[in-house]
Design a protein around this motif. Structure first.
Motif, short mmCIF file in Angstrom:
data_model
loop_
_atom_site.label_atom_id
_atom_site.label_comp_id
_atom_site.label_asym_id
_atom_site.label_seq_id
_atom_site.Cartn_x
_atom_site.Cartn_y
_atom_site.Cartn_z
N LEU A 288 -3.40 -0.29 -7.92
CA LEU A 288 -2.95 -1.25 -6.69
C LEU A 288 -2.75 -2.69 -7.39
O LEU A 288 -1.97 -3.44 -7.01
CB LEU A 288 -4.09 -1.19 -5.44
CG LEU A 288 -3.71 -2.03 -4.20
CD1 LEU A 288 -2.38 -1.62 -3.83
CD2 LEU A 288 -4.53 -1.86 -3.55
N GLU B 158 0.63 -1.31 0.10
CA GLU B 158 -0.03 0.24 0.02
C GLU B 158 0.94 1.16 0.18
O GLU B 158 0.37 2.41 -0.72
CB GLU B 158 -0.93 0.10 1.18
CG GLU B 158 -1.91 -1.27 1.09
CD GLU B 158 -1.29 -2.31 1.62
OE1 GLU B 158 -0.36 -2.39 2.18
OE2 GLU B 158 -2.07 -3.40 1.42
N TYR C 156 2.16 1.63 -3.59
CA TYR C 156 1.12 2.24 -4.32
C TYR C 156 0.94 3.76 -4.36
O TYR C 156 0.75 4.40 -5.22
CB TYR C 156 -0.18 1.52 -3.86
CG TYR C 156 -1.57 2.06 -4.75
CD1 TYR C 156 -1.57 2.14 -5.83
CD2 TYR C 156 -2.50 2.75 -3.63
CE1 TYR C 156 -2.92 2.76 -6.47
CE2 TYR C 156 -3.42 3.21 -4.27
CZ TYR C 156 -3.83 3.30 -5.53
OH TYR C 156 -4.90 3.87 -6.26
N TYR C 157 0.85 4.15 -2.89
CA TYR C 157 0.73 5.58 -2.76
C TYR C 157 1.82 6.40 -3.39
O TYR C 157 1.69 7.49 -3.71
CB TYR C 157 0.61 5.88 -1.31
CG TYR C 157 -0.74 5.67 -0.52
CD1 TYR C 157 -2.07 6.25 -1.26
CD2 TYR C 157 -1.03 4.66 0.22
CE1 TYR C 157 -3.07 5.74 -0.65
CE2 TYR C 157 -2.12 4.29 0.78
CZ TYR C 157 -3.33 5.11 0.16
OH TYR C 157 -4.52 4.66 0.55
#
Length: 152
Positions: A53, A40, A43-44
């Protein structure tokens, strides 16, 4: 892009995969950061480049299978870091029980001691050790100092 990313491209291509724009961006993020990243978090960092994602997860799987990155599971949370090592790899990490920080231990003497141990284990058990991951639970210096300050 980082020129080191270009060197990994051959590993990817030689393994039958294409070096896509998305894979190059994701790989570059591993070279840019010195921290262990969750999917995550990665992904950001790349979502503003129109990378979804699902693409991050697929790429992490490919890179893990190709030994470009390694997955470290600590307390049922998967973290990823750049791997790329030759022959025997050893990765030693300390996870702070208070703040959750993960610290890489990179000590030449420690690595030499481990290599001696791995040679003995290989001879004793007739095995080939390719990769070793050690996770030590402890308390980092900042948390230890913070705890010390509170008790004084």
């Amino acid at each position: 892009m980082d020129s080191r990313v270009d060197n990994v491209e051959q590993i990817i291509i030689n393994s039958g995969f294409k070096m896509t724009y998305q894979r190059r961006i994701i790989l570059n993020e591993f070279y840019l950061t010195s921290k262990h990243m969750k999917a995550e978090q990665l992904y950001y960092k790349v979502k503003n480049k129109n990378i979804g994602l699902a693409t991050v997860y697929r790429t992490l799987k490919i890179f893990t299978d190709l030994n470009i990155i390694q997955e470290i599971n600590i307390d049922d949370i998967n973290y990823y870091e750049l791997k790329l090592c030759i022959n025997k790899c050893i990765h030693v990490h300390v996870k702070c029980k208070k703040c959750g920080k993960i610290i890489d231990i990179k000590d030449a003497e420690l690595m030499d001691n481990y290599l001696d141990l791995s040679i003995k284990l290989e001879k004793l058990y007739g095995i080939d050790i390719m990769d070793t991951n050690i996770v030590i639970d402890g308390v980092c210096n900042l948390c230890k100092e913070d705890n010390h300050a509170k008790t004084n």
